[in-house]
Design an enzyme around this catalytic site. Sequence first.
Site, PDB file in Angstrom:
ATOM      1  N   LYS A  83      -7.099  14.188  -6.483  1.00 51.81           N
ATOM      2  CA  LYS A  83      -6.160  14.616  -7.590  1.00 51.81           C
ATOM      3  C   LYS A  83      -5.302  15.739  -7.463  1.00 51.81           C
ATOM      4  CE  LYS A  83      -4.590  11.469  -9.857  1.00 51.81           C
ATOM      5  NZ  LYS A  83      -4.162  10.782  -9.150  1.00 51.81           N
ATOM      6  N   ASP A  98       0.898  -1.134   0.035  1.00 51.59           N
ATOM      7  CA  ASP A  98      -0.252   0.311   0.031  1.00 51.59           C
ATOM      8  C   ASP A  98       1.010   0.979  -0.093  1.00 51.59           C
ATOM      9  OD1 ASP A  98      -1.463   1.986   0.952  1.00 51.59           O
ATOM     10  OD2 ASP A  98      -3.255   0.999   1.732  1.00 51.59           O
ATOM     11  N   ALA A 129      -1.129   4.797  -8.684  1.00 50.11           N
ATOM     12  CA  ALA A 129      -1.480   3.455  -7.967  1.00 50.11           C
ATOM     13  C   ALA A 129      -3.322   5.116  -7.428  1.00 50.11           C
ATOM     14  CB  ALA A 129      -1.479   3.666  -6.484  1.00 50.11           C
ATOM     15  N   TYR A 133     -13.194  13.034  -5.663  1.00 46.06           N
ATOM     16  CA  TYR A 133     -12.178  12.405  -6.776  1.00 46.06           C
ATOM     17  C   TYR A 133     -11.012  13.457  -7.646  1.00 46.06           C
ATOM     18  CZ  TYR A 133      -9.997  10.561 -10.867  1.00 46.06           C
ATOM     19  OH  TYR A 133      -8.655  10.218 -11.769  1.00 46.06           O
ATOM     20  N   GLU A 157      -7.269   5.374  -6.205  1.00 50.93           N
ATOM     21  CA  GLU A 157      -9.020   5.666  -6.370  1.00 50.93           C
ATOM     22  C   GLU A 157      -9.413   6.295  -7.623  1.00 50.93           C
ATOM     23  OE1 GLU A 157     -10.637   3.271  -4.656  1.00 50.93           O
ATOM     24  OE2 GLU A 157      -9.292   2.764  -3.282  1.00 50.93           O
ATOM     25  N   SER A 158     -10.003   5.705  -8.453  1.00 50.30           N
ATOM     26  CA  SER A 158      -9.997   6.500  -9.974  1.00 50.30           C
ATOM     27  C   SER A 158     -11.133   6.637 -10.179  1.00 50.30           C
ATOM     28  CB  SER A 158      -9.325   5.623 -10.873  1.00 50.30           C
ATOM     29  OG  SER A 158      -9.771   4.622 -10.551  1.00 50.30           O
ATOM     30  N   THR A 217      -5.075  13.850 -13.913  1.00 51.88           N
ATOM     31  CA  THR A 217      -5.807  13.748 -15.030  1.00 51.88           C
ATOM     32  C   THR A 217      -6.608  15.315 -15.358  1.00 51.88           C
ATOM     33  OG1 THR A 217      -8.127  13.534 -14.576  1.00 51.88           O
ATOM     34  CG2 THR A 217      -7.101  13.585 -12.359  1.00 51.88           C
ATOM     35  N   ASP A 218      -6.783  14.976 -16.145  1.00 54.70           N
ATOM     36  CA  ASP A 218      -7.605  16.442 -16.843  1.00 54.70           C
ATOM     37  C   ASP A 218      -9.362  17.133 -15.952  1.00 54.70           C
ATOM     38  OD1 ASP A 218      -9.993  14.697 -18.023  1.00 54.70           O
ATOM     39  OD2 ASP A 218      -9.459  15.407 -19.413  1.00 54.70           O
ATOM     40  N   GLU A 219      -9.493  16.140 -15.184  1.00 53.50           N
ATOM     41  CA  GLU A 219     -10.222  16.644 -14.126  1.00 53.50           C
ATOM     42  C   GLU A 219      -9.854  17.475 -13.426  1.00 53.50           C
ATOM     43  OE1 GLU A 219     -13.275  13.243 -12.791  1.00 53.50           O
ATOM     44  OE2 GLU A 219     -12.167  12.321 -14.817  1.00 53.50           O
ATOM     45  N   HIS A 228     -21.694  16.693 -11.506  1.00 52.92           N
ATOM     46  CA  HIS A 228     -21.230  16.184 -13.757  1.00 52.92           C
ATOM     47  C   HIS A 228     -20.775  17.356 -13.588  1.00 52.92           C
ATOM     48  CE1 HIS A 228     -22.861  13.084 -16.692  1.00 52.92           C
ATOM     49  NE2 HIS A 228     -21.726  12.825 -16.110  1.00 52.92           N
TER      50      HIS A 228
HETATM   51  P1  NAD Z   1      -7.233   1.639 -11.567  1.00 55.26           P
HETATM   52  O1  NAD Z   1      -8.317   2.176 -10.976  1.00 55.26           O
HETATM   53  O2  NAD Z   1      -8.288   1.181 -12.418  1.00 55.26           O
HETATM   54  O3  NAD Z   1      -6.220   1.961 -11.841  1.00 55.26           O
HETATM   55  C1  NAD Z   1      -5.968   2.068 -10.076  1.00 55.26           C
HETATM   56  C2  NAD Z   1      -4.581   0.707  -9.555  1.00 55.26           C
HETATM   57  O4  NAD Z   1      -4.224   1.574  -8.417  1.00 55.26           O
HETATM   58  C3  NAD Z   1      -5.624  -0.561  -8.740  1.00 55.26           C
HETATM   59  O5  NAD Z   1      -4.744  -2.076  -9.385  1.00 55.26           O
HETATM   60  C4  NAD Z   1      -5.287  -0.670  -7.147  1.00 55.26           C
HETATM   61  O6  NAD Z   1      -5.444  -2.080  -6.597  1.00 55.26           O
HETATM   62  C5  NAD Z   1      -4.294   0.589  -7.559  1.00 55.26           C
HETATM   63  N1  NAD Z   1      -4.395   1.145  -5.836  1.00 55.26           N
HETATM   64  C6  NAD Z   1      -5.131   1.655  -5.164  1.00 55.26           C
HETATM   65  N2  NAD Z   1      -4.786   1.897  -3.962  1.00 55.26           N
HETATM   66  C7  NAD Z   1      -4.077   1.671  -4.012  1.00 55.26           C
HETATM   67  C8  NAD Z   1      -2.989   1.725  -2.709  1.00 55.26           C
HETATM   68  N3  NAD Z   1      -3.321   2.509  -1.646  1.00 55.26           N
HETATM   69  N4  NAD Z   1      -1.744   1.732  -2.592  1.00 55.26           N
HETATM   70  C9  NAD Z   1      -1.181   0.227  -3.908  1.00 55.26           C
HETATM   71  N5  NAD Z   1      -2.050   0.657  -5.002  1.00 55.26           N
HETATM   72  C10 NAD Z   1      -3.108   0.431  -4.908  1.00 55.26           C
HETATM   73  O7  NAD Z   1      -7.135   3.343 -12.416  1.00 55.26           O
HETATM   74  P2  NAD Z   1      -6.853   4.484 -13.612  1.00 55.26           P
HETATM   75  O8  NAD Z   1      -8.149   3.878 -14.134  1.00 55.26           O
HETATM   76  O9  NAD Z   1      -5.515   2.656 -14.492  1.00 55.26           O
HETATM   77  O10 NAD Z   1      -6.204   5.550 -13.375  1.00 55.26           O
HETATM   78  C11 NAD Z   1      -4.731   5.343 -13.160  1.00 55.26           C
HETATM   79  C12 NAD Z   1      -4.168   6.265 -12.207  1.00 55.26           C
HETATM   80  O11 NAD Z   1      -4.531   7.795 -13.918  1.00 55.26           O
HETATM   81  C13 NAD Z   1      -4.853   7.465 -11.242  1.00 55.26           C
HETATM   82  O12 NAD Z   1      -4.389   8.211 -11.180  1.00 55.26           O
HETATM   83  C14 NAD Z   1      -6.093   7.757 -12.142  1.00 55.26           C
HETATM   84  O13 NAD Z   1      -6.084   9.033 -11.641  1.00 55.26           O
HETATM   85  C15 NAD Z   1      -5.317   8.677 -13.453  1.00 55.26           C
HETATM   86  N6  NAD Z   1      -5.562   9.104 -14.939  1.00 55.26           N
HETATM   87  C16 NAD Z   1      -7.096   8.346 -15.216  1.00 55.26           C
HETATM   88  C17 NAD Z   1      -7.745   8.168 -16.267  1.00 55.26           C
HETATM   89  C18 NAD Z   1      -8.956   7.426 -17.009  1.00 55.26           C
HETATM   90  O14 NAD Z   1      -9.575   7.700 -17.769  1.00 55.26           O
HETATM   91  N7  NAD Z   1      -9.086   6.162 -15.505  1.00 55.26           N
HETATM   92  C19 NAD Z   1      -7.292   9.947 -16.850  1.00 55.26           C
HETATM   93  C20 NAD Z   1      -6.170  10.366 -16.719  1.00 55.26           C
HETATM   94  C21 NAD Z   1      -6.070   9.817 -15.411  1.00 55.26           C
HETATM   95  P1  TYD Z   2     -16.610   7.754 -15.692  1.00 55.91           P
HETATM   96  O1  TYD Z   2     -16.433   6.158 -16.799  1.00 55.91           O
HETATM   97  O2  TYD Z   2     -16.690   7.539 -14.894  1.00 55.91           O
HETATM   98  O3  TYD Z   2     -15.136   8.357 -16.015  1.00 55.91           O
HETATM   99  P2  TYD Z   2     -15.425   9.858 -16.018  1.00 55.91           P
HETATM  100  O4  TYD Z   2     -16.174  10.556 -14.870  1.00 55.91           O
HETATM  101  O5  TYD Z   2     -14.499   9.695 -14.693  1.00 55.91           O
HETATM  102  O6  TYD Z   2     -15.124  10.848 -16.673  1.00 55.91           O
HETATM  103  O7  TYD Z   2     -17.496   8.684 -16.650  1.00 55.91           O
HETATM  104  C1  TYD Z   2     -17.520   9.225 -18.292  1.00 55.91           C
HETATM  105  C2  TYD Z   2     -18.649   9.668 -18.387  1.00 55.91           C
HETATM  106  O8  TYD Z   2     -20.151   8.613 -18.563  1.00 55.91           O
HETATM  107  C3  TYD Z   2     -19.220  10.583 -17.423  1.00 55.91           C
HETATM  108  O9  TYD Z   2     -19.908  11.348 -17.605  1.00 55.91           O
HETATM  109  C4  TYD Z   2     -20.681   9.800 -16.943  1.00 55.91           C
HETATM  110  C5  TYD Z   2     -20.747   9.378 -17.643  1.00 55.91           C
HETATM  111  N1  TYD Z   2     -21.938   7.345 -17.412  1.00 55.91           N
HETATM  112  C6  TYD Z   2     -23.287   7.719 -17.591  1.00 55.91           C
HETATM  113  O10 TYD Z   2     -23.908   7.790 -17.871  1.00 55.91           O
HETATM  114  N2  TYD Z   2     -23.008   6.246 -17.034  1.00 55.91           N
HETATM  115  C7  TYD Z   2     -23.011   5.503 -16.320  1.00 55.91           C
HETATM  116  O11 TYD Z   2     -22.652   4.053 -15.960  1.00 55.91           O
HETATM  117  C8  TYD Z   2     -20.982   5.855 -15.583  1.00 55.91           C
HETATM  118  C9  TYD Z   2     -20.426   4.820 -15.267  1.00 55.91           C
HETATM  119  C10 TYD Z   2     -20.984   7.114 -16.050  1.00 55.91           C
END
Ligand code: NAD
Ligand code: TYD
Length: 338
Positions: A156, A58, A81, A152, A83-84, A124-126, A278
């Site tokens: 970040k 962790d 790593a 979230y 929570e995403s 993230t862009d968020e 949202h």
């Molecule tokens: P994900 O939720 O799929 O994966 C997160 C991983 O982190 C998991 O394997 C989980 O087990 C691990 N993890 C969580 N808490 C942990 C801890 N305390 N110690 C060690 N490991 C831990 O997420 P993702 O979508 O792969 O995103 C990865 C990164 O990219 C994140 O930092 C997220 O903010 C960023 N990001 C994601 C997106 C997207 O579209 N998914 C876009 C831009 C940035």
């Molecule tokens: P998501 O994949 O959760 O990514 P983020 O919120 O980080 O952009 O969601 C992408 C978009 O889809 C967001 O506008 C929320 C919408 N959404 C739905 O409409 N239905 C769903 O069940 C989920 C999970 C997301």
Amino acid sequence: MKILVTGGAGFIGSNFVYYELAHSDDEIVCLDALTYAGNLETLEDALKNEKFKFVKGDITDRAFINKLFEEERFDIVVNFAAESHVDRSIENPEIFLKTNIIGTSVLMDASLKYGVKRYHQVSTDEVYGDLPLDRPDLMFTETTPIHTSSPYSASKASADLLVGAYHRTFGLQATISRCSNNYGPYHFPEKLIPLMISRALNDESLPVYGDGANVRDWLYVEDHCAAIDLIIRKGKVGEVYNIGGHNEKSNLEVVKTVLRILGKPESLITFVTDRKGHDRRYAIDPAKIHAELGWLPQTDFDTGIKKTVEWYLNNKDWWEHIINGEYQDYYKKMYENR
Ligand code: NAD
Ligand code: TYD
């Protein structure tokens, strides 16, 4: 070189592990707590590679992290790593603060203590909040003010601010990337695209939040990995890089595209109560990473979404193992009576 990839059993981190194993000679150590989002099945092939090692742990556990850094002496740390999932952060923000903020500070302290040459924060862009739908000329640049909407994105953004502080105050050799929404293989089926693919394949209703007009800027995950690879090797310390490929789509467009590729009817679409707070639209201006590092995305949305649907068709076991477990309770809690 030895690279620590945290969160490498999740979606983007695992794709980055495979990208590095295929494109570099570096040793990769993956550290992951294997939360609900982490999956060792995803790393099955990587585990056969002698350049790769998996460690369960962790990032918030300071004693454990210090011991690992002392033993391994990493050159580069890439922190995925986290929570995403926005919806989970609305249900319960606490773990987001712990993992995304405290975890980042623990990793940076260890990086300073054990002489890591480059710390990269995957953001993230968020963190920029959202843009109006009726101003397509507006995009996020690296100087757009931080303006977050969800627990979230606030967690970040807090981590990003800490990274900036560690660079300026302690001289941490840090970079930050802020990417738009990713899609592709190993995407956990609670997120929009894999959720819709897996449910459509089972002829289940597809829950679209609000009016479905919210816009996301989609990037194929391998393009994100290539961008991070460039930043950790050639990016300038202390800089932020936006990553995105001008692929803006409304949620409804995305869901209809998935249905069209699968040959399923649009009648599966069900409009449900909107997400609280949202964000309306995200759009990245990637001019800086293009000009400074020469990065350009290789996969357009039409190609990427077909490849992604195909991957889910060919890897049913992977996502069925997930949706047959405790995920059932999650879906009921989040969507029943919505
Ligand atoms: P994900 O939720 O799929 O994966 C997160 C991983 O982190 C998991 O394997 C989980 O087990 C691990 N993890 C969580 N808490 C942990 C801890 N305390 N110690 C060690 N490991 C831990 O997420 P993702 O979508 O792969 O995103 C990865 C990164 O990219 C994140 O930092 C997220 O903010 C960023 N990001 C994601 C997106 C997207 O579209 N998914 C876009 C831009 C940035
Ligand atoms: P998501 O994949 O959760 O990514 P983020 O919120 O980080 O952009 O969601 C992408 C978009 O889809 C967001 O506008 C929320 C919408 N959404 C739905 O409409 N239905 C769903 O069940 C989920 C999970 C997301």
